[in-house]
Write an enzyme that holds these catalytic residues in place. Structure first.
Site, short mmCIF file in Angstrom:
data_model
loop_
_atom_site.label_atom_id
_atom_site.label_comp_id
_atom_site.label_asym_id
_atom_site.label_seq_id
_atom_site.Cartn_x
_atom_site.Cartn_y
_atom_site.Cartn_z
CB THR A 12 -0.93 -0.02 1.24
OG1 THR A 12 -1.67 -1.24 1.20
CG2 THR A 12 -1.87 1.16 1.24
CB CYS A 141 -2.02 7.57 8.17
SG CYS A 141 -2.66 6.21 9.18
CG HIS A 221 -7.65 6.97 10.09
ND1 HIS A 221 -7.92 5.74 10.64
CD2 HIS A 221 -6.41 6.85 9.54
CE1 HIS A 221 -6.89 4.91 10.44
NE2 HIS A 221 -5.97 5.57 9.76
P1 NAD Z 1 1.25 -3.70 3.11
O1 NAD Z 1 1.03 -5.02 3.71
O2 NAD Z 1 0.20 -3.15 2.19
O3 NAD Z 1 2.62 -3.69 2.28
C1 NAD Z 1 3.79 -4.23 2.79
C2 NAD Z 1 4.52 -4.96 1.67
O4 NAD Z 1 5.76 -5.43 2.14
C3 NAD Z 1 3.74 -6.18 1.16
O5 NAD Z 1 3.75 -6.15 -0.25
C4 NAD Z 1 4.55 -7.37 1.69
O6 NAD Z 1 4.49 -8.50 0.86
C5 NAD Z 1 5.94 -6.78 1.70
N1 NAD Z 1 6.92 -7.46 2.56
C6 NAD Z 1 6.70 -8.26 3.63
N2 NAD Z 1 7.88 -8.66 4.16
C7 NAD Z 1 8.85 -8.13 3.39
C8 NAD Z 1 10.26 -8.20 3.41
N3 NAD Z 1 10.92 -8.87 4.35
N4 NAD Z 1 10.94 -7.51 2.48
C9 NAD Z 1 10.31 -6.80 1.51
N5 NAD Z 1 8.96 -6.72 1.43
C10 NAD Z 1 8.25 -7.35 2.37
O7 NAD Z 1 1.54 -2.70 4.30
P2 NAD Z 1 1.38 -1.12 4.30
O8 NAD Z 1 -0.03 -0.80 4.64
O9 NAD Z 1 1.99 -0.55 3.08
O10 NAD Z 1 2.22 -0.74 5.59
C11 NAD Z 1 3.63 -0.62 5.54
C12 NAD Z 1 4.08 0.26 6.68
O11 NAD Z 1 3.46 1.54 6.54
C13 NAD Z 1 3.70 -0.24 8.08
O12 NAD Z 1 4.70 0.17 9.00
C14 NAD Z 1 2.42 0.53 8.36
O13 NAD Z 1 2.16 0.68 9.74
C15 NAD Z 1 2.75 1.85 7.71
N6 NAD Z 1 1.59 2.65 7.36
C16 NAD Z 1 0.50 2.07 6.78
C17 NAD Z 1 -0.60 2.85 6.49
C18 NAD Z 1 -1.85 2.26 5.89
O14 NAD Z 1 -2.93 2.73 6.16
N7 NAD Z 1 -1.77 1.25 5.05
C19 NAD Z 1 -0.57 4.22 6.74
C20 NAD Z 1 0.58 4.80 7.27
C21 NAD Z 1 1.66 3.99 7.59
#
Ligand code: NAD
Length: 338
Positions: A12, A141, A221
């Site tokens: 994401t 976020c 949110h």
């Molecule tokens: P996500 O699950 O959508 O994406 C994470 C990606 O990383 C996935 O494609 C997964 O396959 C991959 N991955 C897993 N292990 C891995 C590894 N060892 N090496 C490389 N890639 C790997 O997660 P996200 O929502 O993008 O969240 C990522 C970070 O951003 C988290 O810390 C989350 O808290 C933060 N975040 C998320 C949001 C949200 O709403 N989605 C908002 C702000 C911050």
């Protein structure tokens, strides 16, 4: 020479950050790290982004799926000036030793603990603190949305105390395993939620209490905000102040934008990629003053508001621009501001 940026974790947040990097005249995308050959891996290839296998054992899976790899994630990190880790919460901490082994500065996301980094980051709040840090965390976020709001209020009026109730979406639209489905959860039940202490990683002195709820929603949110100011401006002054910020959108009265669904529709109508809303969306009508107490509602698009912050954090960490120049460049290239 442009900054060579690697993005490890193409989900994401990672796919949005990778796209934003490609828009920057001072940056080049080395590639993206991916664990599995799913539809997002195919998207990276379609976009022309070199794809690196995050887990060596899985190289064969990419070959079987007919997806060409540029190499391993170690090679990607070695070729980068900086890596943006956008892996799921906790994996960033595990990856830290990999980045250290290559002496590559790293940005992490809000799901990581603040104590794994030298500094937490919000462009409007504390850009300069990242200077020369090797490990920087772009706050979550919600904390990003609160920092953008509180920074101008603190500078202009002084903040005596902030109290925020965060009505949080249960999961992102693609997170089929999240919930609640039909419930309203105080989350956490005890006070404070982690958001207040997280805001203190950006503004250590700020007095803030936060409460959280989770609801069956995926779009955004919503924050119910009360800030006791040290001055008593009228509501119009506060509106003008917030309207003058570059990453806040004051939803005009009479626009018919009455909730997260309408905000997303508005973003789609404006041709936003993935219907992203990078700005805090503050309902103008909700901005009210009762003596020194400010009240307002704002909506935060969890999937995208941290994306410009990651771009600014790259420049802040490498010391290639100051806050004003970086924010302006990021806003211009991403077309931020409705
Ligand atoms: P996500 O699950 O959508 O994406 C994470 C990606 O990383 C996935 O494609 C997964 O396959 C991959 N991955 C897993 N292990 C891995 C590894 N060892 N090496 C490389 N890639 C790997 O997660 P996200 O929502 O993008 O969240 C990522 C970070 O951003 C988290 O810390 C989350 O808290 C933060 N975040 C998320 C949001 C949200 O709403 N989605 C908002 C702000 C911050």
């Amino acid at each position: 020479m442009s900054i060579q940026v690697a993005v490890n974790g193409y989900g994401t947040i990672g796919k949005r950050v990778a796209d934003a990097v490609t828009l920057q005249p001072d940056m080049e995308l080395v590639g993206v790290g991916k664990t599995s050959p799913n539809h997002e891996a195919e998207l990276a290839v379609e976009n022309g982004y070199p794809l690196y296998a995050a887990i060596a054992d899985r190289v064969g899976l990419f070959e079987e799926a007919g997806i060409e790899l540029a190499g391993t994630v170690e090679e990607m990190i070695a070729a980068a000036d900086i890596v943006v880790d956008a892996c799921p919460s906790g994996i960033g901490a595990e990856n830290k030793s990999l980045y250290e082994a290559h002496d590559t500065p790293a940005l992490y996301q809000g799901g990581e603990d603040a104590d794994i980094v030298d500094s937490s980051f919000n462009a409007r709040g504390n850009f300069a603190d990242a200077a020369e840090a090797d490990h920087v965390r772009v706050v979550s976020c919600n904390t990003t949305g609160l920092s953008r709001l509180l920074a101008p209020l603190e500078e202009e009026y002084g903040v005596e105390k902030a109290r925020v109730t965060l009505v949080r979406r249960g999961g992102d639209p693609s997170q089929t395993d999240r919930g609640p489905i039909d419930d309203i959860l105080p989350n956490p039940v005890g006070l404070p939620s982690h958001h207040g202490p997280d805001v203190n990683t950006i503004f250590p002195e700020l007095d803030i209490d936060t409460l959280g709820l989770k609801v069956p929603a995926t779009l955004m949110h919503t924050h119910s905000v009360n800030v006791t100011l040290e001055a008593e401006p009228d509501a119009d002054d506060v509106r003008e102040l917030l309207d003058g910020q570059t990453r806040t959108f004051l939803i005009p009265e009479g626009s018919g934008i009455d909730g997260a669904g309408a905000i997303k529709e508005f973003a789609m109508d404006r041709g936003r990629p993935r219907a992203d809303v990078w700005e805090n969306c503050i309902w103008s009508e909700s901005v009210s003053m009762e003596g020194p107490d400010l009240y307002l509602f704002q909506a935060i698009h969890q999937e995208s508001d941290v994306v410009p912050e990651n771009i600014d954090a790259i420049r802040a960490t490498l010391g290639t621009a100051d806050a004003a120049a970086s924010i302006e460049r990021t806003n211009e290239t991403m077309d931020i501001g409705f």
